[in-house]
Design a protein around this motif. Structure first.
Motif, short mmCIF file in Angstrom:
data_model
loop_
_atom_site.label_atom_id
_atom_site.label_comp_id
_atom_site.label_asym_id
_atom_site.label_seq_id
_atom_site.Cartn_x
_atom_site.Cartn_y
_atom_site.Cartn_z
N VAL A 1 0.84 -1.21 0.00
CA VAL A 1 0.00 0.00 0.00
C VAL A 1 0.87 1.25 0.00
CG1 VAL A 1 -1.46 1.40 1.53
CG2 VAL A 1 -2.13 -0.92 0.98
N GLN B 1 2.41 1.65 -3.48
CA GLN B 1 1.42 2.11 -4.45
C GLN B 1 1.09 3.58 -4.23
OE1 GLN B 1 -1.40 -1.74 -4.44
NE2 GLN B 1 -1.93 -0.24 -6.00
N ALA B 2 0.92 3.96 -2.97
CA ALA B 2 0.57 5.36 -2.67
C ALA B 2 1.70 6.30 -3.11
CB ALA B 2 0.28 5.52 -1.18
N ALA C 1 -5.01 3.05 -3.11
CA ALA C 1 -4.12 1.94 -2.76
C ALA C 1 -4.83 0.91 -1.88
CB ALA C 1 -2.87 2.48 -2.07
N ASP D 1 -7.16 -1.41 -3.74
CA ASP D 1 -6.43 -2.51 -4.36
C ASP D 1 -6.00 -3.55 -3.32
OD1 ASP D 1 -6.64 -1.61 -6.96
OD2 ASP D 1 -4.70 -0.59 -6.95
N ARG D 2 -5.53 -3.06 -2.16
CA ARG D 2 -5.15 -3.99 -1.09
C ARG D 2 -6.31 -4.90 -0.73
NH1 ARG D 2 -5.37 -2.64 5.27
NH2 ARG D 2 -7.56 -2.75 4.63
N ALA E 1 0.11 3.50 -11.76
CA ALA E 1 -0.05 4.56 -10.78
C ALA E 1 -0.52 5.86 -11.44
CB ALA E 1 1.27 4.80 -10.04
N ARG F 1 -4.18 5.57 -12.02
CA ARG F 1 -4.92 5.74 -10.76
C ARG F 1 -4.89 7.20 -10.31
NH1 ARG F 1 -8.49 2.27 -9.14
NH2 ARG F 1 -7.80 1.71 -7.04
#
Length: 626
Positions: free
Chosen positions: A297, A300-301, A331, A334-335, A359, A362
């Motif tokens: 996470v 991704q963030a 994120a 998705d997790r 990314a 998103r």
């Protein structure tokens, strides 16, 4: 002129922020640094350093001490570690997460009326991972014997002045504790009196745990006496725990109370050394554990946030808070759908999820006018050249996967009525953290957990069993990668971090707090990397938390776990103009005095050749440097 005024205001704000004193002083050291959830446990690490141990030895001693103190975990829980090895100049990961036992199936739990496995008791238990993880660390990267690193914990098990926090938790949870006879024997030392748990400062003795630890050390010593080497001797202790008389009593006590763990479950489990996942954020390599944790996470963030000029927004400005909140929601969505055990099928699409191009896609979903309450999981599969096999499952949930249309969250993703106090307890639940570093270059970051109070103790072992089964799902529509099955690891919240710059350690950090861990670590890192805060200031700085995610802990019904879109936890000192701006964006605000999370961290000052230790003012965490 307006632009110049805004820039000057940001500069003045930044300078005033840097000038503010911290509530705790910075920790400094040139030889070593030891930080963890309790001062007494940090002292255990310092004792090992003073005896010549390295950072891995010290981390093992702190892990043993925190487990013995019931610092929101126990010996029957799980351990996850990142280690920087100065010999190879690489970061490695250790997966010491237990697995679901024999008989832990969807049908079994649904037959008992659960939507998730229970949060307490013997049926909440995965196999214990911490003893095996500790010994694995010691065998491969430590320098001392098990007897040496367990000495502080064994001394404590023989009797130590218990802290009021743990003692009061025992008293508060005594009705649950009384369900389990072995737990009542250990925790309720004044049975039948008005206060049945120990008082703060009382000498708390754990004879059964001391006996278990003594047996492990005895196995090591017996092997050495027979001429075995250090590694073989340590593995003799490991085998006694997972295959010998300790295992037999653990299994007997577990099954007597209705648990599922078998001798075969213990014997077949092993810790795993892994290559961690990594992304680069503006020249800094950020390392996290694999997708059996929520660690990706953070990665991704950061990939999403790299597309924005965060520094120009200003620390905790409405735009900054909004941008981070939206990035975290993307994120976490998705997790909640894609993360799971990488050693079980199906395989998670991590290459796609960590793609910079994914990314960017998103990031393009973030609008700056209001909170998006309807955001859902993305489709990472095209970014690794594959077709998403779960499109129909996502559509069944109500998500629109056409990237030209904004995702739509189904009704059951749009909020729940769980009381605020209960919800936040589940959001922040469990865990401690450990940070250690030494002058030889070893760096260790650990977020161990499991077996927290009120723990169900397995027989006469003195060991509280894990409660991590509750992090599985029973419905593949929620997450097809994290459905419970025997031998499988649940997707956990536990998430240490390590950061390298120019190929050398830059920061090492970890924090307790369930689903908030990577929220707080993200903001901590940005505090240092974007806003130039010192490590101590960054650990204390006001963070915020999103509730727009599926809870990983607590409750056995779907309604107990559902997201609370737009709900945000802010620091009580948040300015009125920031509050008003967020309300206009559709946020529902709540406040608390301390929102940094109990972050522990080390900054590596290569200019001066020193360690800077930071420990948040959120909890009792602290450290020692030399």
């Amino acid at each position: 002129m307006k632009r110049l005024t805004a820039i000057l205001a940001l500069i003045i704000f930044a300078k005033s922020l840097m000038a503010q004193p911290t509530q705790k002083p910075m920790l400094y050291g040139t030889n070593w640094m030891a930080i963890t959830g309790k001062p007494m446990a940090a002292t255990a690490g310092s004792m090992i350093f003073q005896q010549g141990g390295n950072a891995v030895d010290a981390a093992c001693a702190m892990l043993a001490a925190t487990c013995t103190m019931w610092d929101t975990l126990s010996w029957g829980g799980e351990t996850q570690v990142l280690i920087y090895n100065p010999k190879t100049k690489k970061v490695i990961a250790i997966n010491a997460m237990g697995v679901a036992p024999t008989g832990a199936t969807v049908a079994f739990f649904k037959g008992k009326g659960y939507n998730f496995p229970p949060e307490y008791g013997p049926l909440a238990a995965t196999t214990p991972g911490t003893p095996g993880g500790l010994i694995y660390m010691l065998v491969n990267y430590g320098s001392m014997s098990l007897e040496q690193v367990l000495a502080p914990a064994m001394h404590m098990a023989a009797g130590y002045a218990i802290e009021a926090q743990a003692a009061n938790a025992m008293e508060r949870d005594k009705d649950k504790i009384k369900q389990w006879p072995y737990s009542a024997k250990v925790f309720l030392t004044h049975a039948g009196q008005q206060r049945e748990a120990p008082e703060g400062g009382e000498i708390f003795v754990q004879k059964d745990l001391l006996n278990t630890l003594t047996k492990m050390v005895a196995a090591e010593k017996a092997a050495l006496k027979k001429g075995k080497g250090r590694k073989e001797a340590l593995m003799a202790a490991y085998d006694r725990f997972y295959k010998g008389d300790i295992a037999q009593e653990f299994v007997r006590g577990c099954q007597e109370q209705g648990g599922l763990i078998t001798m075969k479950d213990l014997a077949q489990w092993k810790p795993i050394e892994e290559e961690p996942l990594m992304v680069n954020y503006k020249g800094i390599d950020v390392y996290k554990l694999k997708q059996w944790t929520q660690g990706p996470v953070l990665l991704q963030a950061l990939n999403i946030l790299e597309n924005f000029d965060l520094k120009s927004m200003g620390y905790n400005s409405p735009k900054y808070i909004h941008t981070l909140y939206q990035a975290m929601n993307l994120a976490f969505a998705d997790r909640d759908f894609y993360y799971g055990d990488p050693y079980a099928t199906p395989a998670e699409p991590m290459k796609g999820l960590l793609s910079k191009n994914y990314a960017k896609q998103r990031a393009a979903l973030i609008g700056f006018d209001k909170n998006d309450a309807r955001i859902g999981p993305g489709n990472p599969y095209p970014f690794e050249g594959k077709v998403n096999p779960y499109i129909n499952l996502l559509k069944q949930r109500g998500f629109e996967m056409d990237t030209t249309i904004r995702n739509f969250a189904p009704t059951h993703d749009l909020g729940n009525n769980t009381p605020k106090e209960v919800y936040e307890d589940r959001l922040w639940r469990g865990t401690t953290s450990i940070e250690a570093a030494d002058k030889e270059g070893w760096v260790v970051s650990v977020t161990p957990s499991g077996g927290w109070l009120p723990a169900c103790i397995a027989g006469n072992t003195g060991i509280g069993m894990s409660q991590r089964m509750q992090s599985f799902v029973l419905d593949s529509a929620l997450n097809p990668f994290n459905v419970v099955a025997p031998g499988k690891r649940p997707r956990v919240t536990l998430s240490p971090s390590m950061f390298l710059k120019d190929g050398k350690p830059y920061l090492s950090a970890a924090v307790q707090g369930g689903d908030t861990q990577d929220q707080n670590l993200l903001q901590f890192f940005l505090n240092v990397a974007e806003f130039g805060m010192t490590v101590q200031k960054a650990t204390e700085a006001a963070n915020f938390n999103t509730n727009q995610l599926w809870l990983s802990l607590g409750g056995t019904k779907t309604a107990d776990r559902e997201p609370k879109p737009g709900q945000i936890l802010l620091n009580s000192n948040t300015k009125e103009e920031v509050r008003n701006a967020l309300k206009k964006m559709g946020y529902t605000l709540s406040f608390t005095d301390r929102t940094s999370g109990p972050i522990n961290a080390i900054y590596f000052d290569w200019k001066h050749g020193s360690f800077w230790g930071g420990s948040s003012n959120h909890g009792e965490d602290y450290g020692i440097g030399w």
